[in-house]
Design a protein around this motif. Structure first.
Motif, PDB file in Angstrom:
ATOM      1  N   GLY A   1       0.831  -1.198   0.000  1.00  0.00           N
ATOM      2  CA  GLY A   1       0.000   0.000   0.000  1.00  0.00           C
ATOM      3  C   GLY A   1       0.864   1.244   0.000  1.00  0.00           C
ATOM      4  N   THR A   2       0.482   2.222  -0.755  1.00  0.00           N
ATOM      5  CA  THR A   2       1.221   3.487  -0.821  1.00  0.00           C
ATOM      6  C   THR A   2       0.255   4.646  -0.704  1.00  0.00           C
ATOM      7  OG1 THR A   2       1.086   3.514  -3.241  1.00  0.00           O
ATOM      8  CG2 THR A   2       3.047   2.514  -2.264  1.00  0.00           C
TER       9      THR A   2
ATOM     10  N   THR B   1       0.294  -0.930   5.685  1.00  0.00           N
ATOM     11  CA  THR B   1       0.727  -2.326   5.638  1.00  0.00           C
ATOM     12  C   THR B   1      -0.418  -3.150   5.076  1.00  0.00           C
ATOM     13  OG1 THR B   1       2.124  -2.017   7.596  1.00  0.00           O
ATOM     14  CG2 THR B   1       1.600  -4.288   6.957  1.00  0.00           C
ATOM     15  N   ALA B   2      -0.137  -3.880   4.000  1.00  0.00           N
ATOM     16  CA  ALA B   2      -1.175  -4.696   3.360  1.00  0.00           C
ATOM     17  C   ALA B   2      -0.852  -6.167   3.522  1.00  0.00           C
ATOM     18  CB  ALA B   2      -1.286  -4.340   1.874  1.00  0.00           C
TER      19      ALA B   2
ATOM     20  N   ILE C   1      -3.561   0.913   8.742  1.00  0.00           N
ATOM     21  CA  ILE C   1      -3.193   2.299   8.462  1.00  0.00           C
ATOM     22  C   ILE C   1      -2.655   2.915   9.750  1.00  0.00           C
ATOM     23  CG2 ILE C   1      -3.997   4.533   7.602  1.00  0.00           C
ATOM     24  CD1 ILE C   1      -6.381   3.063   6.335  1.00  0.00           C
ATOM     25  N   ASP C   2      -1.356   3.227   9.753  1.00  0.00           N
ATOM     26  CA  ASP C   2      -0.737   3.872  10.914  1.00  0.00           C
ATOM     27  C   ASP C   2      -0.715   5.384  10.677  1.00  0.00           C
ATOM     28  OD1 ASP C   2       0.252   1.772  12.846  1.00  0.00           O
ATOM     29  OD2 ASP C   2       1.116   0.998  10.992  1.00  0.00           O
ATOM     30  N   LEU C   3      -1.598   6.085  11.380  1.00  0.00           N
ATOM     31  CA  LEU C   3      -1.743   7.521  11.167  1.00  0.00           C
ATOM     32  C   LEU C   3      -0.580   8.300  11.777  1.00  0.00           C
ATOM     33  CD1 LEU C   3      -5.549   7.795  12.039  1.00  0.00           C
ATOM     34  CD2 LEU C   3      -4.493   7.523   9.773  1.00  0.00           C
TER      35      LEU C   3
ATOM     36  N   THR D   1      -3.279   3.767  -2.422  1.00  0.00           N
ATOM     37  CA  THR D   1      -3.249   2.788  -3.512  1.00  0.00           C
ATOM     38  C   THR D   1      -2.824   1.422  -2.986  1.00  0.00           C
ATOM     39  OG1 THR D   1      -2.681   4.523  -5.107  1.00  0.00           O
ATOM     40  CG2 THR D   1      -2.287   2.239  -5.769  1.00  0.00           C
ATOM     41  N   LEU D   2      -3.646   0.422  -3.247  1.00  0.00           N
ATOM     42  CA  LEU D   2      -3.336  -0.953  -2.851  1.00  0.00           C
ATOM     43  C   LEU D   2      -3.121  -1.776  -4.114  1.00  0.00           C
ATOM     44  CD1 LEU D   2      -6.065  -1.430  -0.091  1.00  0.00           C
ATOM     45  CD2 LEU D   2      -3.635  -0.928   0.257  1.00  0.00           C
TER      46      LEU D   2
END
Length: 458
Positions: A82-83, A93-94, A247-249, A262-263
């Motif tokens: 993921g970007t 992290t995917a 998703i680490d904010l 984007t995954l």
């Protein structure tokens, strides 16, 4: 083993040691032949050992292609990444379950933990302290823990809280006004307000604050919007917004300025596995050509030139590469060539990265099945060659048995040579003694005849 007996001529002039030595050189020729044969077997064992090691390395490389029993090729090779268009907003992290796609992400606010600071110089009582986490108005309690605070000192309160696993971390900070107790909730979120009761000097309620503590930071949940859908999270690690995605904010986005998440499927895993396989196979192929070939420029033959075991093993490997694994029959992609791996004239493999990338983009599942099919087939062939009952293992065992047999033959021959040498020395020593005696008799007769001649002259 040579005898320690050494006898020269006793007067006859016969070189007994020299004659025996030359005869024994002839007698030892069969022993030299055994030494050469053993050296040849040792060289073959070393060569097959190198081959076995190369096949083992290849099998380890194939482990990256071999799908576990009962597994699915697509799942085995599927990794994701993921970007974000702005990596400063969050890290992605995917994992398993990820669905490739593009998403709009807005971060309205980050989660914060509730933090309280005690009044300096406050008098603290003793007894049982109840620590609660919940809503600000106290209507909801998510966690409640009671601890004994000991002698009532700040350090004893700190140690009691930290040892109670109460969802709150305590620290004592020595500031200008003196030591103060700092309490921080371990998690953020709107239901993580800290409440204290049961001990004088430590009582505190977020609904009716007292002078015992000052709220240094109010708790709050993280708020994000994903494709316009609002999501509240108690922490800055959002794990349930998208399946398989964490998703680490890091910070909030600008108002009405979402970033793009984007995954995508990460093909680097299967690419690296195939590259590793091709490289390991080519190393094996080079070794086989060296061991079983003839170098015309150096006029040197390989150690295993003409060896049936080497030819048989290599034939199995090459046949497997040019065949279609049973599970791939009837599929659109079923050969190594279909995924960009071709067999060269010298038996080596060549990976066309552009063709592989094109195949992955068009039919990732098909490529995965081909990789898994050939991985399984080659793993089975190699096990049949270097396993405990394998062809190469059996060949090495046979060679070692032959060396053991040569050792027994050598011992028997050396005992016979020792006996033969002793016999030769005894025979030639007897001959030397006989000749010496005859020479003495001859000298005596010459002297007697000379004396008779002198008497006749008188």
């Amino acid at each position: 083993m040579a005898s320690s007996l050494s006898v020269g001529g006793l007067g006859s002039g016969i070189d007994v040691s020299g004659i025996v030595g030359q005869l024994m050189e002839i007698e030892r020729q069969p022993l030299s032949a055994l030494d050469k044969k053993e050296a040849s077997f040792q060289a073959e064992i070393s060569a097959f050992g190198s081959l076995k090691s190369s096949l083992s390395t290849l099998q380890n490389a194939i482990a990256g292609l071999k799908v576990p029993v009962g597994g699915n090729a697509l799942d085995f090779y599927s990794t994701y990444k993921g970007t974000l268009s702005d990596e400063g907003i969050a890290s992605i992290t995917a994992g398993d379950g990820t669905v490739p796609g593009n998403y709009s992400l807005e971060v309205t606010q980050l989660a914060k933990e509730n933090r309280l600071i005690s009044a300096a110089g406050a008098s603290i009582g003793t007894g049982e302290l109840t620590i609660s986490l919940g809503s600000a108005d106290g209507s909801t309690t998510t966690r409640s823990t009671t601890v004994s605070i000991g002698n009532g000192s700040l350090t004893s309160v700190r140690d009691a809280i930290n040892g109670a696993n109460a969802g709150v971390t305590a620290a004592v900070i020595n500031g200008d006004a003196g030591p103060q107790l700092v309490l921080t909730a371990n998690e953020g979120g709107s239901n993580q307000f800290i409440s204290l009761s049961g001990v004088s000097g430590l009582d505190y309620s977020p609904a009716t604050p007292t002078a015992n503590f000052t709220e240094q930071q109010a708790p709050q949940s993280a708020l994000i919007k994903l494709n316009g859908v609002t999501i509240e999270s108690q922490s800055n690690k959002v794990t349930d917004a998208l399946e398989g995605v964490t998703i680490d904010l890091k910070k909030a986005t600008e108002a009405d300025t979402p970033v793009t998440l984007t995954l995508t499927r990460d093909t680097s895993s299967i690419n690296k596995a195939l590259e590793k396989f091709v490289s390991a196979y080519n190393e094996y192929n080079t070794l086989v050509r060296d061991l079983g070939g003839y170098n015309a420029s150096t006029e040197k033959a390989g150690t295993l030139l003409g060896d049936s075991a080497l030819r048989g093993a290599d034939a199995k490997m090459r046949s497997m590469l040019s065949s279609v694994p049973a599970e791939l029959a009837g599929m659109d992609k079923k050969t190594l060539s279909d995924i960009g791996i071709s067999i060269q004239k010298d038996g080596s493999l060549k990976l066309d990265s552009a063709k592989l990338d094109k195949a992955l983009a068009a039919d990732f599942a098909g490529v995965a099945k081909v990789a898994a099919g050939y991985g399984r087939s080659m793993d089975g062939i190699i096990t049949g060659l270097i396993g405990s009952e394998g062809m190469i293992t059996g060949k090495m065992t046979g060679l070692q048995d032959s060396i053991t047999d040569i050792g027994k033959q050598r011992q028997t021959l050396e005992r016979r040579l020792e006996s033969t040498e002793a016999r030769y020395k005894a025979q030639f020593t007897a001959l030397d003694t006989l000749v010496s005696g005859m020479m003495q008799t001859s000298n005596y007769l010459e002297q007697q005849l000379a004396s008779l001649a002198n008497l006749n002259k008188k």
